[in-house]
Design an enzyme around this catalytic site. Structure first.
Site, PDB file in Angstrom:
ATOM      1  CG  HIS A 124      28.608 -22.994  12.238  1.00 47.44           C
ATOM      2  ND1 HIS A 124      29.161 -23.303  13.429  1.00 47.44           N
ATOM      3  CD2 HIS A 124      28.612 -21.518  12.174  1.00 47.44           C
ATOM      4  CE1 HIS A 124      29.851 -22.353  14.131  1.00 47.44           C
ATOM      5  NE2 HIS A 124      29.519 -21.219  13.248  1.00 47.44           N
ATOM      6  CE  LYS A 182      31.583 -18.629  11.428  1.00 46.61           C
ATOM      7  NZ  LYS A 182      30.200 -18.558  11.522  1.00 46.61           N
ATOM      8  CD  GLU A 234      17.447 -39.780   5.439  1.00 49.81           C
ATOM      9  OE1 GLU A 234      17.384 -39.465   4.313  1.00 49.81           O
ATOM     10  OE2 GLU A 234      16.635 -39.319   6.477  1.00 49.81           O
TER      11      GLU A 234
END
Length: 278
Positions: free
Chosen positions: A214, A255, A63
């Protein structure tokens, strides 16, 4: 949520700390951020080298290019899908994308595929998604483009789900006549993890959820997690998805560090992110 004002103030302070401590800043965003006015905000950050690494989904790549070729049009949420379909208009929320945009994109990409296929054959080098995107940035050569400025400033853009969109459709067609055309996703993982491992500190600004959120978080497991993180999304944790998960969940996976400065702003990123950048 009235608490969001406090969260936004905390986010501003965390981003200031990232910059003060010279953390490697990862900006992860979903494709709707590029469909919307946040494309210009992200372009500003990349142009001025205020972020170091981008992670996005397929729509965040294609896009950006399509808008450089021909802009989208502001419409309405309530318009009939049947009526738009009959007029050859695709809808992304309240943004209209007429089919001719994809015709321009198709022509652009055919030339691009020939270019990178030549690289693959002559140099015996299979491009990974971030290499592919770097070459796209050079090809689009338009100052409104995120990809253009990322290529110019050597800021990597990672896209683990590159084929999940129009680019994937066009790759399907291209492979009909070029069966030995490939993209190396294994190298994509190595490149992003190497950046993490070679960074003293890392900070994450994560708009939305999904694969881009993620992939950025998962790469930071290799350094025991982000040192700083700001989430901006409207997703909830109750469906068990990573998209809606709070920072506390990411801490359990390694994380995000247990002592990391962190905040989640429960807000549409097209509202909160421009305020944060400003």
């Amino acid at each position: 949520d009235p608490k969001n004002k406090v969260r936004l103030i905390r986010a501003i302070e965390i981003v200031k700390a990232m910059r003060r401590e010279k953390a490697k800043i990862f900006l992860a965003y979903t494709s709707n951020q590029v469909s919307s006015g946040n494309r210009e905000i992200i372009k500003y950050l990349v142009k001025n080298k205020k972020v170091d690494v981008l992670v996005t989904s397929a729509g965040g790549i294609e896009e950006d290019i399509i808008k450089a070729l021909k802009p989208f049009v502001l419409g309405q949420f309530e318009v009939s899908g049947k009526m738009l379909f009959e007029h050859g208009i695709n809808r992304t929320g309240n943004i209209f994308v007429p089919n001719d945009r994809f015709a321009y994109f198709d022509i652009f990409m055919q030339e691009f595929f020939d270019k990178i296929y030549t690289i693959q054959k002559k140099e015996n080098r299979i491009l990974c998604p971030s290499d592919f995107i770097h070459e796209l940035g050079l090809q689009v050569n338009h100052p409104s483009s995120i990809l253009y400025w990322a290529a110019k400033n050597d800021i990597p853009i990672f896209c683990p789900g590159l084929i999940d969109g129009s680019i994937g459709d066009l790759i399907y067609f291209y492979k009909q006549s070029h069966k030995d055309f490939y993209i190396d996703i294994a190298r994509e993982m190595k490149l992003i993890v190497d950046i993490v491992l070679n960074s003293e500190k890392t900070g994450g600004i994560i708009l939305g959820g999904g694969i881009s959120k993620h992939f950025a978080l998962n790469a930071n497991i290799f350094k025991e997690g982000f040192d700083y993180v700001v989430y901006i999304n409207t997703a909830q944790e109750f469906d068990g998805s990573d998209s809606g998960a709070r920072v506390e969940e990411a801490i359990t996976w390694g994380k995000v560090k247990t002592d990391a400065l962190n905040v989640k702003i429960h807000c549409d990123a097209t509202i909160a992110f421009p305020l944060l950048v400003a």
